[in-house]
Design an enzyme around this catalytic site. Structure first.
Site, PDB file in Angstrom:
ATOM      1  N   GLU A 217       0.964  -0.962   0.289  1.00  0.00           N
ATOM      2  CA  GLU A 217       0.221   0.424  -0.171  1.00  0.00           C
ATOM      3  C   GLU A 217       0.915   1.328  -0.038  1.00  0.00           C
ATOM      4  OE1 GLU A 217      -3.597   0.189   2.742  1.00  0.00           O
ATOM      5  OE2 GLU A 217      -3.796  -2.252   2.066  1.00  0.00           O
TER       6      GLU A 217
ATOM      7  N   HIS B 278      -9.392   9.482   3.289  1.00  0.00           N
ATOM      8  CA  HIS B 278      -9.155   8.269   2.434  1.00  0.00           C
ATOM      9  C   HIS B 278      -9.064   8.738   0.345  1.00  0.00           C
ATOM     10  CE1 HIS B 278      -8.455   4.536   0.301  1.00  0.00           C
ATOM     11  NE2 HIS B 278      -8.316   3.997   0.839  1.00  0.00           N
TER      12      HIS B 278
ATOM     13  N   ARG C 290      -0.762   9.390   1.128  1.00  0.00           N
ATOM     14  CA  ARG C 290      -2.685   9.522   1.346  1.00  0.00           C
ATOM     15  C   ARG C 290      -2.854  10.433   1.428  1.00  0.00           C
ATOM     16  NH1 ARG C 290      -6.018   5.113   4.680  1.00  0.00           N
ATOM     17  NH2 ARG C 290      -4.925   3.667   3.701  1.00  0.00           N
TER      18      ARG C 290
ATOM     19  N   HIS D  93     -12.075   8.936   6.450  1.00  0.00           N
ATOM     20  CA  HIS D  93     -11.785   7.886   6.453  1.00  0.00           C
ATOM     21  C   HIS D  93     -11.065   7.658   7.950  1.00  0.00           C
ATOM     22  CE1 HIS D  93     -11.249   4.404   5.381  1.00  0.00           C
ATOM     23  NE2 HIS D  93      -9.260   4.160   6.073  1.00  0.00           N
TER      24      HIS D  93
ATOM     25  N   ARG E 275      -0.999   8.964   9.066  1.00  0.00           N
ATOM     26  CA  ARG E 275      -1.448   7.619   9.047  1.00  0.00           C
ATOM     27  C   ARG E 275      -0.890   7.019   7.789  1.00  0.00           C
ATOM     28  NH1 ARG E 275      -4.767   3.021   8.447  1.00  0.00           N
ATOM     29  NH2 ARG E 275      -6.670   4.358   7.374  1.00  0.00           N
TER      30      ARG E 275
END
Ligand code: SIN
Length: 522
Positions: A112, A230, A276, A336, A371
């Site tokens: 990811e 997100h 992200r 998110h 995060r």
């Protein structure tokens, strides 16, 4: 004293269930869940659970990636605990019955964004959360813990020394009657707050009540300005913002605009695999610039195997008429993950004696300002266990004493309003003013909306009013923190302060009586 437990766990996702299963062999444990046990966000998690278990990986690399994603604000002690405990917790989850995807006896690990190695352990392809929640609930049934579903905690209770000593709860199964449960320790594991925003990947249960409960009893909250958006949620007018896992990009899907251009490379050389925060913002800015409501996630580079690797996403998109192997998915960012929360140390202890927090509701410092993907299920498992061990230690030293006072203000005798439009007003204001890109004017409007709800919603005994006030209280903390932090860092981007500033290298801490302070040593 009425019903009393050694440990009350509020919440039943991975953090709460891990805490309950850790504590239950040695203590009288109750697990309270606002709705059904599996209503929380854990069941919805797709990508997986990050841990350095691959042959080319190390805990130091996982540490470095987590700290780099956190943009200077991670509590490195907490990150060390998180990454060191990754492999043991995966083994424990497997021992507890979770079945992870493997090949020839080795765990399969996906990639990811912002991970330098493949380290995302998954189950059922993209059904990791469902597998974990199912396995944990199966084990809970044989653990001896008392389980109360549809039980809304409306206040934390304190004893004569100001320690948290229980909860006031309303159970739907008892016609909403109020009752007091005493406890030697209370562990909050209530999850996040995505439902404070109009567009979110989160389930309805994620309404920010845990932070409000802790706030009312006087616990510190931290880093509330850092809400993670997100980048890739399904964006169809008729569908909820269903998550399209970052793992899809990790396997090679492209984010493109209407003309087929991979515009993310304009923002970062890592393109789809940039952090992200970077990807969400680049997509957001592209939407504004093009005046459209979505861009596209093109899974065709994965070929037909996308259907086997991501069966849940495939099925959900198919329900909405999209075959992801042959057609791009319309996507846009959505709220998110709540990075901040109730401030805890590395053992889940808050600054209120007897009160612990773990998982998304906790501000443990592991995520800093942003995060790293799939560190959240891991956080739940690692800090759920640590909070339970610390709570057991706590009660060994000092058993439960009778709860005396509640942390919720006394009712103000106004009739309940249960205004059905109030929550929508709050969510609109948060999305428009406190979203992916913020500024003082929008944040001020969102703060006004939260204040207006707190002023007009009675302090009544109505469950709806209590829930609404809890959400507005948490929204207020998010807006206040976001207004105070006059810089941009990680998930918090201020159009009016677009640079990262050294003077903001630290965390914002708030407490009901003492106001806020800036902790530079975090
Ligand atoms: C995802 O699968 O993209 C979400 C994982 C996460 O939020 O950690």
């Amino acid at each position: 004293m009425g019903e009393t437990y050694d440990v009350i766990v509020v919440g039943s996702g991975i953090a709460g269930l891990t805490a309950a299963l850790t504590a239950s062999p040695r203590a009288r444990v109750a697990v309270l869940s606002k709705g059904a046990l599996d209503d929380g966000a854990t069941r919805w998690a797709q990508g997986g659970i990050a841990a350095a278990v691959g042959g080319d990986d190390t805990v130091d690399l996982h540490f470095d990636d987590t700290v780099a994603a956190g943009r200077g604000l991670c509590d490195e002690r907490a990150v060390r605990v998180l990454v060191d405990d990754g492999a043991p917790r995966i083994r424990e989850l497997a021992d507890w019955g979770a079945s992870f995807d493997s090949s020839d006896g080795d765990l399969m690990v996906g990639r990811e964004a912002a991970h330098s190695r493949n380290r995302v352990v998954h189950a059922g392809g993209d059904a990791t959360g469902r597998e974990l929640e199912t396995a944990l609930l199966r084990r809970l049934r044989h653990s001896g813990a008392t389980v109360v579903e549809n039980a809304r905690v409306v206040a934390l209770l304190h004893d004569s020394d100001g320690r948290c000593a229980g909860v006031e709860v309303r159970d739907a199964d008892r016609a909403g009657a109020s009752r007091v449960l005493g406890a030697g320790a209370v562990i909050l594991a209530t999850g996040g707050a995505g439902q404070l925003w109009r567009c979110t990947t989160n389930p309805p249960a994620a309404s920010g009540d845990g932070v409000a409960l802790a706030w009312e009893i006087g616990a510190e909250v931290v880093s509330m300005e850092f809400m993670q958006f997100h980048p890739t949620a399904l964006a169809l007018p008729t569908a909820p913002r269903f998550l399209i896992s970052e793992a899809v990009r990790g396997e090679g899907a492209h984010v493109v605009d209407a003309g087929g251009r991979r515009f993310l490379f304009d923002a970062d050389p890592r393109g789809e695999l940039a952090g992200r925060d970077v990807v969400a913002r680049a997509i957001w800015e592209h939407l504004l610039q093009d005046g459209t409501d979505h861009v596209l996630l093109d899974c065709r580079p994965l070929g037909g195997r996308v259907r086997d690797r991501f069966p849940t996403i495939t099925a959900t998109c198919r329900e909405h008429g999209i075959d992801i192997a042959t057609e791009p998915i319309p996507i846009a960012p959505a709220a998110h993950y709540m990075i901040g929360g109730v401030r805890t140390n590395i053992d889940g202890a808050t600054d209120v004696a007897g009160l612990f927090a773990c998982g998304e509701v906790a501000g443990s410092g592991v995520h800093g300002a942003n995060r790293l993907a799939s560190n959240s299920l891991l956080e739940g498992a690692v800090f759920g266990r640590r909070a339970a061990l610390a709570a057991l230690h706590n009660i060994a030293e000092r058993p439960a004493s009778p709860p005396l006072g509640r942390s919720r203000p006394a009712t103000d005798h106004r009739a309940p309003t249960e205004d059905p439009s109030a929550r929508a007003r709050l969510r609109d204001a948060m999305w428009e003013g406190c979203g992916v890109v913020r500024d003082a004017a929008g944040l001020g409007r969102a703060l006004d909306a939260a204040d207006e709800i707190l002023a007009t919603t009675p302090v009544s005994d109505s469950i709806d009013d209590i829930g609404l006030r809890q959400s507005a209280t948490t929204a207020r903390l998010v807006c206040r923190s976001a207004l105070l932090r006059e810089e941009s860092r990680g998930a918090h981007f201020r159009a009016d302060f677009p640079s990262t500033r050294d003077s903001w290298h630290g965390v914002l801490v708030m407490q009901k009586e003492r106001g806020h302070h800036f902790d530079r040593n975090a």
